[in-house]
Scaffold this active site. Structure first.
Site, short mmCIF file in Angstrom:
data_model
loop_
_atom_site.label_atom_id
_atom_site.label_comp_id
_atom_site.label_asym_id
_atom_site.label_seq_id
_atom_site.Cartn_x
_atom_site.Cartn_y
_atom_site.Cartn_z
N SER A 13 -32.15 -60.23 41.04
CA SER A 13 -31.92 -59.93 39.62
C SER A 13 -31.11 -58.65 39.44
CB SER A 13 -33.26 -59.81 38.88
OG SER A 13 -34.05 -58.79 39.46
N SER A 144 -35.75 -53.56 55.20
CA SER A 144 -36.78 -52.54 55.37
C SER A 144 -36.28 -51.28 54.67
CB SER A 144 -37.03 -52.34 56.87
OG SER A 144 -37.89 -51.27 57.11
N TYR A 158 -45.73 -47.23 50.53
CA TYR A 158 -44.40 -47.86 50.65
C TYR A 158 -44.00 -47.88 52.13
CZ TYR A 158 -39.37 -48.67 50.02
OH TYR A 158 -38.08 -49.17 50.09
N LYS A 162 -43.28 -51.11 54.70
CA LYS A 162 -42.04 -51.31 55.46
C LYS A 162 -42.30 -51.23 56.98
CE LYS A 162 -39.24 -51.82 51.90
NZ LYS A 162 -38.59 -53.11 51.60
N1 LIG Z 1 -32.34 -48.42 46.75
C1 LIG Z 1 -32.75 -47.78 47.83
O1 LIG Z 1 -32.51 -46.58 47.99
C2 LIG Z 1 -33.48 -48.54 48.91
C3 LIG Z 1 -33.60 -47.91 50.15
C4 LIG Z 1 -34.26 -48.59 51.18
C5 LIG Z 1 -34.76 -49.86 50.98
N2 LIG Z 1 -34.65 -50.44 49.74
C6 LIG Z 1 -35.21 -51.80 49.58
O2 LIG Z 1 -34.21 -52.64 49.05
C7 LIG Z 1 -34.84 -53.76 48.40
C8 LIG Z 1 -34.16 -53.98 47.06
O3 LIG Z 1 -34.38 -52.86 46.23
P1 LIG Z 1 -33.27 -52.27 45.25
O4 LIG Z 1 -33.02 -50.87 45.67
O5 LIG Z 1 -32.16 -53.19 45.10
O6 LIG Z 1 -34.13 -52.14 43.89
P2 LIG Z 1 -34.24 -53.07 42.59
O7 LIG Z 1 -32.92 -53.14 41.90
O8 LIG Z 1 -35.42 -52.57 41.84
O9 LIG Z 1 -34.52 -54.52 43.19
C9 LIG Z 1 -35.78 -54.97 43.59
C10 LIG Z 1 -35.79 -56.46 43.44
O10 LIG Z 1 -37.04 -56.97 43.93
C11 LIG Z 1 -37.50 -57.89 42.98
N3 LIG Z 1 -38.92 -58.20 43.04
C12 LIG Z 1 -39.98 -57.38 42.89
N4 LIG Z 1 -41.12 -58.08 42.96
C13 LIG Z 1 -40.76 -59.37 43.17
C14 LIG Z 1 -41.46 -60.60 43.33
N5 LIG Z 1 -42.80 -60.66 43.30
N6 LIG Z 1 -40.76 -61.74 43.56
C15 LIG Z 1 -39.41 -61.72 43.60
N7 LIG Z 1 -38.69 -60.61 43.42
C16 LIG Z 1 -39.37 -59.45 43.20
C17 LIG Z 1 -37.09 -57.30 41.65
O11 LIG Z 1 -37.19 -58.30 40.65
P3 LIG Z 1 -37.64 -58.05 39.12
O12 LIG Z 1 -36.34 -57.76 38.43
O13 LIG Z 1 -38.23 -59.34 38.70
O14 LIG Z 1 -38.61 -56.91 39.13
C18 LIG Z 1 -35.68 -56.90 41.97
O15 LIG Z 1 -34.81 -57.99 41.90
C19 LIG Z 1 -36.32 -53.41 48.31
O16 LIG Z 1 -37.02 -54.11 49.32
C20 LIG Z 1 -36.37 -51.92 48.60
O17 LIG Z 1 -37.57 -51.52 49.17
C21 LIG Z 1 -34.02 -49.81 48.70
#
Ligand SMILES: NC(=O)c1ccc[n+]([C@@H]2O[C@H](COP(=O)([O-])OP(=O)(O)OC[C@H]3O[C@@H](n4cnc5c(N)ncnc54)[C@H](OP(=O)(O)O)[C@@H]3O)[C@@H](O)[C@H]2O)c1
Length: 299
Positions: A13, A144, A158, A162
């Site tokens: 999303s 991760s 968190y 991970k």
């Molecule tokens: N951004 C960073 O700095 C960073 C760094 C390291 C790792 N990550 C990892 O990258 C991944 C994506 O995060 P992002 O940074 O892109 O943040 P984000 O924009 O908040 O995206 C998170 C996504 O996960 C979805 N989600 C949460 N619960 C869910 C469920 N039960 N079923 C299906 N989808 C669900 C959210 O959907 P909804 O819109 O429905 O809530 C959203 O699409 C995560 O695993 C995060 O831990 C991010």
């Protein structure tokens, strides 16, 4: 594996997931951009993705998939296979952050976090693996984090989610290789996505208040530092494209992509050697072509 691949992404999303969908589809890969509740809470996101796909003739299909719901995962995977005939790559991306002193995070909050960040991948992998096994090829990508290798205070749960994901993904790596299926771990550092605005904070404030002021301020201090040093998320999408376009059998186990390296590369290099020793000690390297050639020998 065909050079144009069929890719299923969870959590499309917003953020990384949405960027992965766009980046991969622009290179001709067929993308199933899955999200929970595309008719409700994510209606605007789903409609923006569909409109863009139509406008730019991109092979992106939006599907409903809630990673905490077995039936929802099963329906999405069945729909993707019915449409494309196969799934070459599953990107386990859905996830969120719980922040707060560990004692202030309730067991219910911890359980919900693990249900998404860890068990979500268990459900998706179990649903796609029979198809990949039939194809005798496939890639499981696990998103991760640098926080899957190092620990930040106030990010304990968190990090735990991970770390658990890393262990599972590495175990899959060894077990599936003989079937032509690769398990890969992507470890992003801090990148600008909506994640920092979606942080769930520890609900038991009374527990947090028993700590001194300096410790109570740690969560806010770390959240601020992480969001203010965040890089351009397109770097992570470009890394995913490179992983997907790497020939089968040549993908690394771990990819650390980050604006800063605070030692994760070194941890990965060390554990690669340690794991090789562990496998050797249990007599596993001699038995399996993959263990000998890839898991123990690649990053
Ligand atoms: N951004 C960073 O700095 C960073 C760094 C390291 C790792 N990550 C990892 O990258 C991944 C994506 O995060 P992002 O940074 O892109 O943040 P984000 O924009 O908040 O995206 C998170 C996504 O996960 C979805 N989600 C949460 N619960 C869910 C469920 N039960 N079923 C299906 N989808 C669900 C959210 O959907 P909804 O819109 O429905 O809530 C959203 O699409 C995560 O695993 C995060 O831990 C991010």
């Amino acid at each position: 594996m065909n050079s144009k691949q069929v890719v299923l992404i969870t959590g499309s999303s917003t953020g990384f997931g949405r960027m992965f969908a766009d980046t991969l589809a622009r290179k001709g890969h067929t993308v199933f951009a899955t999200m929970r509740d595309p008719g409700g809470r994510n209606a605007k996101n789903a409609s923006e993705i569909r409109s863009l796909a139509e406008k730019d003739s991109l092979p992106i299909h939006v599907l409903e998939l809630d990673v905490t719901d077995d039936a929802s995962v099963g329906r999405a995977v069945d729909a993707a296979v019915a449409k494309a005939g196969r799934i070459d790559v599953a990107i386990n991306n859905a996830g969120y952050v719980v922040s707060g002193l560990a004692e202030a995070v309730t067991p219910e909050q911890a359980q919900r976090l693990m249900d998404t960040n860890f068990l979500g991948s268990v459900r998706v992998n179990r649903a796609v693996l029979p198809h990949m096994r039939r194809q005798r090829s496939g890639v499981l990508i696990h998103v991760s984090s640098g926080a899957g290798r190092v620990i930040l205070p106030s990010f304990g749960f968190y990090c735990a989610s991970k770390f658990a994901l890393e262990a599972l993904a590495e175990s899959y790596r060894y077990e599936l290789a003989g079937q032509g299926i690769e398990s890969v771990i992507l470890e992003p550092g801090q990148y600008e996505t909506p994640i920092f605005g979606n942080i769930v904070t520890g609900a038991d404030e009374a527990r947090a208040k028993t700590y001194g002021a300096a410790v109570q301020q740690i969560p806010a201090k770390i959240n601020e530092a992480l969001s203010s040093t965040a890089g351009n998320a397109q770097e992570v999408a470009d890394a995913v494209l490179r992983i997907i376009e790497t020939p089968a059998g040549e993908r690394q186990l771990r990819y650390f992509v980050s604006p800063q390296n605070f030692g994760v590369e070194e941890i990965n290099a060390l554990t690669k050697q340690v794991q090789a020793n562990v496998l050797e000690a249990f007599g596993l390297t001699a038995d399996t072509k993959f263990l000998k050639g890839k898991a123990a020998g690649s990053a």
